[in-house]
Design a protein around this motif. Sequence first.
Motif, PDB file in Angstrom:
ATOM      1  N   PHE A  98      12.614  25.290  38.285  1.00 37.75           N
ATOM      2  CA  PHE A  98      11.544  25.575  39.239  1.00 37.75           C
ATOM      3  C   PHE A  98      10.347  24.666  38.955  1.00 37.75           C
ATOM      4  CE2 PHE A  98       7.927  28.228  40.693  1.00 37.75           C
ATOM      5  CZ  PHE A  98       8.301  28.367  42.021  1.00 37.75           C
ATOM      6  N   ASN A  99       9.994  24.556  37.677  1.00 34.98           N
ATOM      7  CA  ASN A  99       8.975  23.619  37.190  1.00 34.98           C
ATOM      8  C   ASN A  99       9.210  23.445  35.695  1.00 34.98           C
ATOM      9  OD1 ASN A  99       7.801  25.912  35.942  1.00 34.98           O
ATOM     10  ND2 ASN A  99       6.483  26.276  37.711  1.00 34.98           N
ATOM     11  N   GLN A 100       8.244  22.883  34.989  1.00 37.04           N
ATOM     12  CA  GLN A 100       8.452  22.618  33.561  1.00 37.04           C
ATOM     13  C   GLN A 100       8.583  23.901  32.752  1.00 37.04           C
ATOM     14  OE1 GLN A 100       5.301  20.006  32.284  1.00 37.04           O
ATOM     15  NE2 GLN A 100       6.525  18.187  32.684  1.00 37.04           N
ATOM     16  N   GLU A 101       7.990  24.978  33.234  1.00 39.21           N
ATOM     17  CA  GLU A 101       7.980  26.218  32.458  1.00 39.21           C
ATOM     18  C   GLU A 101       9.012  27.247  32.914  1.00 39.21           C
ATOM     19  OE1 GLU A 101       4.951  25.128  33.854  1.00 39.21           O
ATOM     20  OE2 GLU A 101       4.504  23.995  32.022  1.00 39.21           O
ATOM     21  N   MET A 102       9.482  27.150  34.161  1.00 37.70           N
ATOM     22  CA  MET A 102      10.304  28.219  34.719  1.00 37.70           C
ATOM     23  C   MET A 102      11.628  27.697  35.280  1.00 37.70           C
ATOM     24  SD  MET A 102       8.184  30.709  34.119  1.00 37.70           S
ATOM     25  CE  MET A 102       8.713  32.175  35.013  1.00 37.70           C
ATOM     26  N   VAL A 103      12.631  28.581  35.270  1.00 40.50           N
ATOM     27  CA  VAL A 103      13.935  28.325  35.880  1.00 40.50           C
ATOM     28  C   VAL A 103      14.105  29.302  37.034  1.00 40.50           C
ATOM     29  CG1 VAL A 103      16.441  28.540  35.522  1.00 40.50           C
ATOM     30  CG2 VAL A 103      15.020  27.418  33.796  1.00 40.50           C
ATOM     31  N   GLU A 104      14.695  28.826  38.128  1.00 44.23           N
ATOM     32  CA  GLU A 104      14.834  29.646  39.333  1.00 44.23           C
ATOM     33  C   GLU A 104      16.299  30.017  39.570  1.00 44.23           C
ATOM     34  OE1 GLU A 104      13.574  29.485  44.080  1.00 44.23           O
ATOM     35  OE2 GLU A 104      13.617  27.657  42.872  1.00 44.23           O
ATOM     36  N   PHE A 105      16.544  31.312  39.760  1.00 46.47           N
ATOM     37  CA  PHE A 105      17.858  31.830  40.160  1.00 46.47           C
ATOM     38  C   PHE A 105      17.790  32.146  41.658  1.00 46.47           C
ATOM     39  CE2 PHE A 105      17.985  32.348  35.675  1.00 46.47           C
ATOM     40  CZ  PHE A 105      19.316  32.471  35.286  1.00 46.47           C
ATOM     41  N   HIS A 138      15.265  35.079  45.427  1.00 52.39           N
ATOM     42  CA  HIS A 138      14.880  34.130  44.381  1.00 52.39           C
ATOM     43  C   HIS A 138      14.140  34.875  43.270  1.00 52.39           C
ATOM     44  CE1 HIS A 138      15.103  30.443  47.149  1.00 52.39           C
ATOM     45  NE2 HIS A 138      15.300  31.478  47.956  1.00 52.39           N
ATOM     46  N   PHE A 139      14.376  34.477  42.033  1.00 54.48           N
ATOM     47  CA  PHE A 139      13.505  34.947  40.948  1.00 54.48           C
ATOM     48  C   PHE A 139      13.416  33.867  39.876  1.00 54.48           C
ATOM     49  CE2 PHE A 139      17.625  36.592  39.439  1.00 54.48           C
ATOM     50  CZ  PHE A 139      17.606  36.291  38.080  1.00 54.48           C
ATOM     51  N   THR A 140      12.313  33.884  39.143  1.00 55.75           N
ATOM     52  CA  THR A 140      12.086  32.894  38.091  1.00 55.75           C
ATOM     53  C   THR A 140      11.977  33.571  36.730  1.00 55.75           C
ATOM     54  OG1 THR A 140       9.692  32.985  38.476  1.00 55.75           O
ATOM     55  CG2 THR A 140      10.919  31.249  39.613  1.00 55.75           C
ATOM     56  N   VAL A 141      12.421  32.860  35.715  1.00 56.70           N
ATOM     57  CA  VAL A 141      12.283  33.311  34.320  1.00 56.70           C
ATOM     58  C   VAL A 141      11.880  32.100  33.476  1.00 56.70           C
ATOM     59  CG1 VAL A 141      13.869  35.268  34.419  1.00 56.70           C
ATOM     60  CG2 VAL A 141      14.758  32.981  33.972  1.00 56.70           C
TER      61      VAL A 141
END
Length: 517
Positions: free
Chosen positions: A316-323, A389-392
């Motif tokens: 998603f960005n440098q800090e997060m991953v998107e499912f 969508h969700f991010t972790v």
Amino acid sequence: MNRDKNTVKSKELTENFNLGFLNTYLNKLKEVLPTIPEEFEDVFWWSGVKYGKDSYSIYSDNVKKVIGYSSEQIQKLPEGFKSLVLKEDIPAYNKAYDILSPLRKTNSFQHIFRIKNKDGKILWLKEKLIQYQNDDGVLFLKASVFNITEFKEKEEELSKLIDDKHNKIITRDNFLSVLSHDLRAPFSSILGFTEVLMNDPNLNEVERNEYLNIIHDSASNQLQLINYILDWSNMQIGKLNLNPQRIQAQTIVFNCISNLTGNAIRKNIEIKSNVPESIYIKADERLILQALTNLVSNAIKFSEDGKSVIINVERFNQEMVEFIVIDAGVGIPEINQSKIFRFGKLFSTRGTKGENGTGLGLSLVREIVERHGGQVWFYSREGKGSEFHFTVPSVENSILIVENNKEDYFKFERLIREQFPQFKVIGADNGFEAINFIMRQHPSLIIFSHELPLMNGVQFIKSIIRADRRFNIPVIALLNSYDENIIRSYQEIGVKLILTKPVDTDKLTDNISLCVN
């Protein structure tokens, strides 16, 4: 005649004022201005004179400790102290000073406002002011100013905490109100069909199986509801603590698909996934798996036979991953979209084959994701399908170099920094130090020399495998010279990429690219 005398008197006063009366008075003020002990850093005083449109003020020495400006610096600002007041607070600030009127013999007021100090930090100040007016219409002002920033911040923090608690109580009450019905309803069905099975000897085998399936589905749904309630309530009271670890996103997705394969087969639905091996997240494995499983289970539930459900994972960005979970199912009517994710007002509909739902699954997904510091959202069109969508949090990309030859280490480090700047380079000069790092951080790639102190490269890899049977980090072994026996030992434990020193930089770059991409 009297008016002429008054005019002359007023003119004389103005001239006196302009010729030094004000400065004379202020010099006297300096003698009586309170001196604040050095240990007090949150209060200062000021005194001033106001006559007509003219005014002048002086500040106690402690003003610099409180706001960073000295008395002389404040006087040089375009509007004096007022220049420091936040724009949003200016109307209230002006209104407070509007009560200073030559028509009033004495007056006082206090007010709270914000300023920006010399370092750019916003401070909350509380000012208490007293004014005196002499017979000549000159206003004498004296004020004490307290820095109440810490108090206001705690007040705001407490206010937010109270609001959060209040909202949680409302949510809980609404939740329990709706839940009282949802807990009772399935038991009515279970008890009703159980009584039929017990008391009707004329039921044929088909009818018995139908009733047993209904009882089974109701009981399964009820168990799921109770599990959701337990997880949610434990989160609310702090008993369900997160245990975040470095996890391969692909592992979460594959476990989710494995759990739901039976559901998908029953509806002839294909679950497709697109998850790069290189993506790792920092999360509680059980809870994130539950969140993803809830979303994919819903996608299957609301899809017609023969459709597909897609799971994508990307950065998603440098800090997060998107499912992302995508289906081509019935979609969510616009009128119901605002009810999604809300614990206080449970919302549930039946699936395309009449599957029951608890109404809690999506609410629990949001709770889990937000506890991880992520966000959850969706897009849906009725009759077209939905995307959830969700991010972790992601885990920092890093490459571990295990090399005790300093010249080789700096050579490899420079190559990685130039060719793969998105990766952080970590160094270790022996196997034991490297193993400790691997168990904590799980790097994206390990480049290691076979000739290491304390243990050689084969022993190093075997030690990692013993410590973590799921070890799947790509590795590149570097030999001082070509040796078929050593190469065979590496191949037996699954190491495929083996290079001989001096290492060809182009070949090493290609191998690194292969591993991390």
